[in-house]
Design an enzyme around this catalytic site. Structure first.
Site, short mmCIF file in Angstrom:
data_model
loop_
_atom_site.label_atom_id
_atom_site.label_comp_id
_atom_site.label_asym_id
_atom_site.label_seq_id
_atom_site.Cartn_x
_atom_site.Cartn_y
_atom_site.Cartn_z
N LYS A 129 -6.25 -8.42 -2.03
CA LYS A 129 -7.10 -8.54 -3.15
C LYS A 129 -7.48 -10.14 -3.51
O LYS A 129 -6.57 -10.79 -3.58
CB LYS A 129 -6.75 -7.70 -4.44
CG LYS A 129 -6.40 -6.35 -3.99
CD LYS A 129 -5.75 -5.81 -5.53
CE LYS A 129 -5.57 -4.46 -5.38
NZ LYS A 129 -4.60 -3.71 -6.42
N LYS A 188 0.97 -1.07 0.24
CA LYS A 188 0.08 -0.22 -0.06
C LYS A 188 0.89 1.29 0.19
O LYS A 188 1.50 1.79 1.10
CB LYS A 188 -0.84 0.23 1.30
CG LYS A 188 -1.91 1.14 1.08
CD LYS A 188 -3.04 1.13 2.46
CE LYS A 188 -3.99 1.99 2.28
NZ LYS A 188 -3.64 3.41 2.32
N CYS A 229 -21.38 24.31 27.58
CA CYS A 229 -21.21 24.60 26.32
C CYS A 229 -20.11 25.61 26.36
O CYS A 229 -20.08 26.86 26.88
CB CYS A 229 -22.36 24.81 25.10
SG CYS A 229 -21.42 25.27 23.53
#
Length: 652
Positions: free
Chosen positions: A278, A109, A395
């Site tokens: 694969k 990869k 918050c």
């Protein structure tokens, strides 16, 4: 002269192929340069004889005005990630349940940028970035500056291939040394350097930076039967193909290959971040098919992330566009995977409690997916008298009371007028994967919001040049560019708008799937939950979230305001009508088709509204059986599933 130019072009291209593809130079640099200079001289004297694949066409550069969007004929999918042997075994079990004799090809990869190359009659026509998988950017002129990409194939094929463009470690080191000498900011890592290079408007810069590629897929229909045959064909056609791969049916051998590659990872000339496994048979790949996001026939094993120790100095709490409040640790700086890290996510309050993370702790930091810095755990042996972390009750943006729902791990602000929530929503709407309003980033969004010019996404389309000119640091030219970008966004296909609205669970791919069926944003105002849930790849959670959003009166008002402002509501791709012949049916193709190839049959079924899957189950509505159909046909018969043949499909 025409004949000599052709001889030199062919000869130099062969030498380039030996050097870049075979890694076996067949001529000295001085001899190559002598022939090259002769070709340059002849082409200057006889420009009418310059060939399209001449190596001289890869030298020098032009200044591009920008990059056009490019719609991929064959979409690029992401890969499912795996981080353990158990996940690979689970993948193997799923595949072997359908195909007991399946073999796998394990490939490296490459840590680079995905590219798509399209050739017509052997000549390179388009080079494009991955983008969102459906629409990328046309970077053909830059692609032509990468020396190991052939302008002309060894055969006159019309073909689309896929691969990775990357920068070698040696080139990366040289570029950063030069940037340091020039007082320029250094690139963080080779992948960032490659990405920045491919988006250069000056193509001569691309030529100088010596990018390279590895190709690994034929996206267009191929006569090959196996993935390893595809790699061999790509090499024969003149592409660079990575030499490290393993063909086997055994997950034990795959795991041994992974460990071998991981051990020699640092010895490679380029960066890799894992191994892709694969299913080798292309026919099996077709039958296994895809999920919404990824192929079912492949999986990407990611190497464990590099880990470092750092001290938590403080914690910031920020509000996202959905109201989720996320804690981020401020750290003593550490070098991690090629970058300096001084901040790392703590994920959520449940994670903090589970790991007992405290300010002042020494913690293990890593990059999740080699991208996002995160805290893994606490080094308890280095803890002194740190107190339990105080979790906010209000918050940090609007002061409203935060809530912690039983079924969620995060704190959430539910005030719809929360300034941070609104700003994050505006930023998301303007982002590249949504409406792609170039230049309208977080800093300008914040200025517009604080100035009172925008309160929701519809306000963006009411902005004037005078509004922008009132903002600190915005000059006339910048204001004109921002207005042009806003105007251009009005013509986006509707799935970009739907994603931009920031509806929970509605990502970019889901947005496209929904609009393929409904065709228009306005139609979603009256869409039924059960209808949406029937769409391939969705389900009840997504359907419920979408209908709840559009049942609100504010949603209808917002859609009307956007429509009045001239924002496109229509999906520009192929639409599947809900009254299509096979709408909502799950269909399986099996056996050999004699008149249609499998891709053509799949495309036709999907155009008729069907979901095409690779296996027969109780959920299957229809099986299309060709000749030599085997176990799937027998299973369909045993379950009493409707069976039709290829002729029936062709007549639909």
């Amino acid at each position: 002269m025409k004949k000599r130019i052709k001889e030199l072009t062919d000869l130099l291209n062969r030498y380039r192929y030996d050097y870049y593809t075979k890694d076996a130079p067949s001529v000295s640099d001085s001899d190559y340069d002598k022939l090259y200079r002769e070709l340059v001289t002849l082409e200057q004297s006889y420009p009418e004889y310059v060939l399209q694949d001449s190596p001289t066409q890869q030298v020098g550069g032009t200044i591009l005005k920008g990059f056009e969007k490019y719609r991929h004929q064959y979409p690029l999918f992401s890969l499912q990630d795996a981080f353990s042997r158990e996940e690979l075994d689970a993948f193997d079990k799923r595949v072997k349940a359908e195909f007991p004799n399946a073999t796998y090809l394990a490939e490296l990869k490459i840590d680079g940028l995905s590219i798509s190359l399209s050739y017509e009659n052997g000549f390179l026509q388009v080079g494009a970035t991955r983008g969102d998988g459906n629409i990328g950017e046309n970077i053909t002129e830059n692609i032509k500056k990468i020396k190991d990409i052939p302008h002309q194939l060894s055969e006159p094929l019309t073909i689309t291939v896929r691969g990775e463009a990357y920068m070698s470690r040696q080139s990366f080191k040289a570029i950063n040394e030069a940037r340091q000498e020039n007082g320029e900011t250094e690139f963080a890592n080779p992948r960032n350097a490659a990405a920045g290079t491919l988006r250069q408007l000056d193509t001569s810069v691309v030529a100088k930076r010596q990018l390279a590629t590895f190709l690994y897929q034929e996206a267009s229909p191929t006569a090959r039967n196996q993935q390893n045959e595809v790699l061999a064909e790509l090499a024969d056609l003149g592409f660079s193909v990575n030499p490290y791969y393993q063909l086997t049916s055994s997950m034990d051998e795959i795991w041994d290959f992974i460990k071998t590659i991981e051990a020699k990872r640092d010895q490679l000339a380029y960066d890799i971040d894992g191994v892709v496994i694969k299913v080798n048979s292309l026919a099996m790949q077709e039958e296994l098919g895809f999920t919404v996001k990824a192929p079912r026939w492949a999986i990407a094993y990611k190497f464990p992330a590099e880990e470092k120790e750092a001290e938590i100095l403080s914690v910031d709490w920020t509000v996202g566009r959905t109201g989720v409040v996320t804690p981020t640790a401020n750290l003593t700086p550490v070098q991690l995977a090629g970058t300096t890290v001084s901040r790392a996510t703590l994920h959520n309050v449940d994670y903090i409690a589970e790991k007992d993370i405290r300010i002042g702790d020494t913690v293990i930091v890593y990059k999740a997916g080699d991208i996002i810095p995160a805290v893994l755990n606490v080094v308890m042996s280095k803890r002194n008298q740190q107190e339990v972390m105080l979790i906010p009750k209000l918050c940090p943006s609007c002061g409203s009371e935060l809530v912690h729902f039983e079924d969620e791990v995060a704190l959430r602000c539910i005030n719809p007028l929360c300034p941070s929530l609104i700003q994050r929503s505006l930023e998301h709407f303007a982002s590249r994967d949504a409406m792609n309003i170039t230049g309208l980033g977080p800093a300008i969004v914040e200025k517009l919001f604080l100035a009172g010019f925008v309160h929701d996404v519809a306000d963006i389309y009411q902005l004037t040049k005078e509004d922008f000119m009132q903002l600190d640091g915005i000059k006339e030219k910048s204001a004109d560019k921002l207005l042009a970008a806003i105007e251009a966004s009005k013509s986006n296909s509707a799935e970009k708008l739907l994603f931009g609205l920031g509806i929970r669970h509605i990502g970019s791919k889901v947005s496209r799937l929904i609009l393929e069926v409904y065709g228009d944003i306005s139609a979603l105002l009256t869409a039924k939950e059960e209808e949406i849930a029937r769409i391939d790849g969705l389900g009840s959670t997504i359907a419920q979230s979408l209908t709840q959003y559009f049942e609100q009166k504010t949603a209808a008002i917002l859609v009307d305001e956007l429509k009045t402002a001239g924002v496109n509501m229509h999906y520009s791709g192929q639409k599947v009508n809900s009254d299509a012949a096979l709408f909502g049916l799950t269909v399986v193709l099996t056996g050999k088709l004699n008149q249609l190839n499998r891709n053509e049959a799949k495309d036709k079924l999907e155009a008729l509204g069907a979901k095409v899957t690779g296996s027969v189950s109780k959920k299957t509505d229809l099986v299309i059986a060709g000749s030599d159909a085997g176990s799937k046909l027998e299973k369909a018969k045993s379950l009493g599933i409707r069976i039709e043949d290829e002729d029936w499909l062709r007549k639909l």
